[in-house]
Design an enzyme around this catalytic site. Sequence first.
Site, PDB file in Angstrom:
ATOM      1  N   ALA A 142     -26.300  14.372 -25.466  1.00  0.00           N
ATOM      2  CA  ALA A 142     -25.512  13.681 -26.483  1.00  0.00           C
ATOM      3  C   ALA A 142     -24.413  12.813 -25.885  1.00  0.00           C
ATOM      4  O   ALA A 142     -23.863  11.960 -26.563  1.00  0.00           O
ATOM      5  CB  ALA A 142     -24.894  14.698 -27.447  1.00  0.00           C
ATOM      6  N   LYS A 143     -24.049  13.089 -24.619  1.00  0.00           N
ATOM      7  CA  LYS A 143     -23.019  12.324 -23.898  1.00  0.00           C
ATOM      8  C   LYS A 143     -21.757  12.150 -24.732  1.00  0.00           C
ATOM      9  O   LYS A 143     -21.198  11.066 -24.844  1.00  0.00           O
ATOM     10  CB  LYS A 143     -23.563  10.971 -23.434  1.00  0.00           C
ATOM     11  CG  LYS A 143     -24.725  11.093 -22.438  1.00  0.00           C
ATOM     12  CD  LYS A 143     -25.193   9.750 -21.953  1.00  0.00           C
ATOM     13  CE  LYS A 143     -26.306   9.897 -20.933  1.00  0.00           C
ATOM     14  NZ  LYS A 143     -27.571  10.395 -21.554  1.00  0.00           N
ATOM     15  N   ARG A 144     -21.273  13.241 -25.281  1.00  0.00           N
ATOM     16  CA  ARG A 144     -20.063  13.203 -26.090  1.00  0.00           C
ATOM     17  C   ARG A 144     -18.820  13.153 -25.203  1.00  0.00           C
ATOM     18  O   ARG A 144     -18.823  13.634 -24.072  1.00  0.00           O
ATOM     19  CB  ARG A 144     -19.999  14.421 -27.009  1.00  0.00           C
ATOM     20  CG  ARG A 144     -21.121  14.503 -28.039  1.00  0.00           C
ATOM     21  CD  ARG A 144     -21.135  13.277 -28.945  1.00  0.00           C
ATOM     22  NE  ARG A 144     -22.015  13.449 -30.102  1.00  0.00           N
ATOM     23  CZ  ARG A 144     -23.084  12.709 -30.341  1.00  0.00           C
ATOM     24  NH1 ARG A 144     -23.433  11.768 -29.503  1.00  0.00           N
ATOM     25  NH2 ARG A 144     -23.813  12.910 -31.422  1.00  0.00           N
TER      26      ARG A 144
END
Length: 276
Positions: free
Chosen positions: A98-100
């Site tokens: 998700a590369k949050r």
Amino acid sequence: MTGASGFGTRYRRVTAERGRLCAGIDPHAGLLTGWGLDMSVDGLSRFADICVEALAPSAAVIKPQVAFFEPFGAAGFAVLERVIAGCREAGALVIADAKRGDIGSTMSAYAQAWLADASPLCADSVTASPYLGYESLRPALDLARAGERSVFVLARTSNPEGGDVQQARTGERTVAQSIVDAAAAENADGTATAGLVVGATREHGLDLADLNGPILAPGLGAQGATAEDLKVVFADADPGWVLPASSRGVLRAGPDVDALRDAFVRARDEVETALG
């Protein structure tokens, strides 16, 4: 939780049983079309079901790319929930790609979404960007540690644009090396709470020897990295922590379940032979 427990123990156990290759689930338009599926929720759902059936019983780690589910809105997230649950039920660890990355209460909400038991999206790990400052990830790191999960922190990515930031120097270190060092300090308790994302497609220029945690290495297969490249690119890392990832290189063998499973097993065996 004491030092010997945590995500690292879970990771070592499952990779010892199933090998060190992360299978990506990337339902982008080209693959859906290539599999003869519509770019629709029904097509997405069929794609997801085939991937779970073929990969979840064999792969140690599975990484669904969240971005490819998001265009379908709530229905896409419902499919993603089913993918995460199905893979975990079959014994695979799941990294939500998700590369949050954010600050304060917003980062806390992201952490709750991807790492809390009560969330329908709960995975074993999530990818995150530290480029608002490593400590901005603290809510996710603390929640991951408490649940024997992990956060894979972007360090040296394979896209050429990333170099301007990641290879910039802060004192005597590059920015990317400062992320590696922060992750190594995070893992001093032996839990391997902080993993790294380091592309396998080029030499990275990082000192990874003291990380004591997993290294997600995307780029195997369609992006050009080979199993043999891993020995060079990650020469100073503990090979047990190196987790190469392949998405399109394996997925193009679908939609036949047996063919997809066989493609994954072949790629995994190549990795195991190369890493020793």
